[in-house]
Scaffold this motif. Sequence first.
Motif, mmCIF file in Angstrom:
data_model
loop_
_atom_site.group_PDB
_atom_site.id
_atom_site.type_symbol
_atom_site.label_atom_id
_atom_site.label_comp_id
_atom_site.label_asym_id
_atom_site.label_seq_id
_atom_site.Cartn_x
_atom_site.Cartn_y
_atom_site.Cartn_z
ATOM 1 N N LEU A 6 0.840 -1.187 0.000
ATOM 2 C CA LEU A 6 0.000 0.000 0.000
ATOM 3 C C LEU A 6 0.881 1.246 0.000
ATOM 4 O O LEU A 6 2.016 1.218 0.483
ATOM 5 N N PRO A 7 0.385 2.365 -0.523
ATOM 6 C CA PRO A 7 1.200 3.579 -0.598
ATOM 7 C C PRO A 7 1.458 4.173 0.789
ATOM 8 O O PRO A 7 0.687 3.959 1.725
ATOM 9 N N PRO A 8 2.544 4.933 0.932
ATOM 10 C CA PRO A 8 2.827 5.595 2.212
ATOM 11 C C PRO A 8 1.708 6.569 2.579
ATOM 12 O O PRO A 8 0.919 6.994 1.726
ATOM 13 N N ILE A 9 1.662 6.913 3.856
ATOM 14 C CA ILE A 9 0.666 7.865 4.349
ATOM 15 C C ILE A 9 1.371 9.192 4.605
ATOM 16 O O ILE A 9 2.338 9.239 5.371
ATOM 17 N N PRO A 10 0.938 10.284 4.008
ATOM 18 C CA PRO A 10 1.579 11.578 4.262
ATOM 19 C C PRO A 10 1.545 11.930 5.755
ATOM 20 O O PRO A 10 0.518 11.746 6.419
ATOM 21 N N ILE A 11 2.664 12.433 6.263
ATOM 22 C CA ILE A 11 2.749 12.800 7.675
ATOM 23 C C ILE A 11 1.664 13.805 8.038
ATOM 24 O O ILE A 11 1.078 13.754 9.127
ATOM 25 N N ALA A 12 1.373 14.727 7.120
ATOM 26 C CA ALA A 12 0.334 15.730 7.398
ATOM 27 C C ALA A 12 -1.013 15.066 7.645
ATOM 28 O O ALA A 12 -1.785 15.510 8.515
ATOM 29 N N VAL A 169 6.948 7.745 11.815
ATOM 30 C CA VAL A 169 7.537 7.521 10.497
ATOM 31 C C VAL A 169 7.231 6.104 10.015
ATOM 32 O O VAL A 169 6.894 5.880 8.849
ATOM 33 N N ASP A 170 7.351 5.121 10.925
ATOM 34 C CA ASP A 170 7.057 3.745 10.538
ATOM 35 C C ASP A 170 5.599 3.587 10.126
ATOM 36 O O ASP A 170 5.282 2.858 9.172
ATOM 37 N N LEU A 171 4.722 4.273 10.830
ATOM 38 C CA LEU A 171 3.303 4.199 10.464
ATOM 39 C C LEU A 171 3.077 4.838 9.103
ATOM 40 O O LEU A 171 2.359 4.290 8.253
ATOM 41 N N ALA A 172 3.727 5.982 8.863
ATOM 42 C CA ALA A 172 3.555 6.667 7.585
ATOM 43 C C ALA A 172 4.091 5.829 6.425
ATOM 44 O O ALA A 172 3.520 5.830 5.334
ATOM 45 N N THR A 173 5.173 5.102 6.659
ATOM 46 C CA THR A 173 5.758 4.261 5.600
ATOM 47 C C THR A 173 5.232 2.839 5.632
ATOM 48 O O THR A 173 5.682 1.980 4.866
ATOM 49 N N ARG A 174 4.267 2.585 6.526
ATOM 50 C CA ARG A 174 3.646 1.261 6.673
ATOM 51 C C ARG A 174 4.700 0.177 6.931
ATOM 52 O O ARG A 174 4.726 -0.866 6.263
ATOM 53 N N THR A 175 5.550 0.433 7.910
ATOM 54 C CA THR A 175 6.636 -0.485 8.241
ATOM 55 C C THR A 175 6.463 -1.026 9.654
ATOM 56 O O THR A 175 6.126 -0.273 10.573
ATOM 57 N N LEU A 176 6.704 -2.324 9.812
ATOM 58 C CA LEU A 176 6.673 -2.945 11.141
ATOM 59 C C LEU A 176 8.100 -3.123 11.640
ATOM 60 O O LEU A 176 8.885 -3.863 11.053
ATOM 61 N N ARG A 177 8.446 -2.418 12.702
ATOM 62 C CA ARG A 177 9.735 -2.585 13.364
ATOM 63 C C ARG A 177 9.496 -2.751 14.859
ATOM 64 O O ARG A 177 8.451 -2.371 15.384
ATOM 65 N N THR A 178 10.474 -3.288 15.562
ATOM 66 C CA THR A 178 10.395 -3.414 17.020
ATOM 67 C C THR A 178 11.151 -2.262 17.667
ATOM 68 O O THR A 178 12.104 -1.736 17.080
ATOM 69 N N PRO A 179 10.770 -1.855 18.884
ATOM 70 C CA PRO A 179 11.477 -0.756 19.553
ATOM 71 C C PRO A 179 12.960 -1.053 19.774
ATOM 72 O O PRO A 179 13.801 -0.166 19.670
ATOM 73 N N GLY A 180 13.283 -2.304 20.093
ATOM 74 C CA GLY A 180 14.666 -2.718 20.269
ATOM 75 C C GLY A 180 15.008 -3.792 19.256
ATOM 76 O O GLY A 180 14.421 -3.866 18.167
ATOM 77 N N ARG A 181 15.921 -4.661 19.586
ATOM 78 C CA ARG A 181 16.276 -5.755 18.691
ATOM 79 C C ARG A 181 15.106 -6.729 18.587
ATOM 80 O O ARG A 181 14.552 -7.146 19.600
#
Length: 493
Positions: A6-12, A169-181
């Motif tokens: 899906l496309p990124p979500i604009p920060i605005a 930023v991760d939400l806007a780019t639709r990315t799943l990352r963890t806070p740490g390792r």
Amino acid sequence: MSETTLPPIPIADVQRSVTAELDRLAPVIEPLAELFAAEGHELALVGGPVRDAMLGRAQHDLDFTTSARPEATERILKRWVGSERRGATWDMGRAFGTIGCRKGEWQVEVTTYRSEVYDPDSRKPEVDFGDTLAGDLGRRDFTVNAMAVRLAGPHGVERSVVDLYGGVVDLATRTLRTPGRPEDSFGDDPLRMMRAARFAAQLGFTPAEDVVAAMTEMADRIEIISAERVRDELTKLICAPYPRLGLTLLVDTGLADRVLPELPALRLERDEHHRHKDVYEHSLTVLEQAIEQEDRLPGGGPDFISRFAALMHDVGKPRTRRFLEDGTVTFHHHDVVGAKLVRKRMKALRFSGEETDAVARLVELHLRFHGYGTGEWTDSAVRRYVRDAGDQLERLHILTRADCTTRNRRKAERLARTYDALEARIERLAGEEELAAMRPALDGNQIMSILGLAPGREVGEAYRYLLEMRIDEGPLSEEEATARLRVWWDARA
């Protein structure tokens, strides 16, 4: 439906969405913030509600975190609920620092800041209360769930976003990352690997490379998770808007080999002449095509039973594949074998008997339509089709139509017309004969009275004889059914 990113979500747009949602929540969050601040405690909206606010998704179930200990939280919430007729508080999660309440349409859970230590052999943490919002956010599963809106802090009531790990930023780019390792996160709680797949399916997010690598390396850790927990995550994934994304992640990382091995088993090696379809991709496509038809169901969608049946309808093929001398491939009886495999897997995952029966019946019946040909079935064959489908008839219609994934447009149109004709025929017979409540003209009490029988096996045999006659010949009058029953009974003597 599509598996494309899906496309990124604009920060605005994210900023506008969260502002609008916090304004909507003001009647709840502002009084609570004032009550907690008045007693010197911090309070923040946290996790899923913050993420959903940024996505423009309204919620009525709100999660908060606080510096207050559970006893103080309970006191404050009781004051907020007051004498509200539809209000109540509960403390089932007190051991984990959680106090809940309901006020009108709102459900609220407030949890004391936590700092947890996990046993390597269990996902259940040893709970220790923390002292800071930062410490609480750092223990959460993904950055998009590790954001908060501080409502009450050291300087009184406020409304500020706290994002320590780049969740916006991760939400806007639709990315799943963890806070740490991710290795640390999944080592603490392996269920988070299933949650990664579920969030991919729910939100259309793509996991970061290190998240995928950790899931792949640690897939066997999922085996310490209870079947019920795995079942719940799998159900949410399949009922999500983009289930293909989540299922593909489970298969690619090897998690599916542990929790739903029948799915990766569908990736059969194709013969050199490509004389059979890619069964795995076919099954995912059937799932998506079944979802597109959910508006046919009385409750609409998402409908787990029809979706899971679509996904699992061909799981009997790996066990039944045979190569003939001419190079063709057969999968004889894969419907029956598949139904047995479905029952075994759903039982292992602790699904209810009702859900298991429904999915297994659909899998077993999914090929029945192909015997219809161009309409050669007799009325009795149509009645049997309806009888065997029972209360799953509408779902069987969906599955059968979804199972057509041919790229040959003429063939697809021909199959659709043929099934249209079968449905029309079922509807006609239903109007004439009350197919939905197909039963003999005589019930068990009448059978016992006519034949002079006591309750027992013979009454059941007589009932089944009358039912078969009803299916073969259509409705009979009580007089005709009685006469036929006597002839049948005398012939048995």
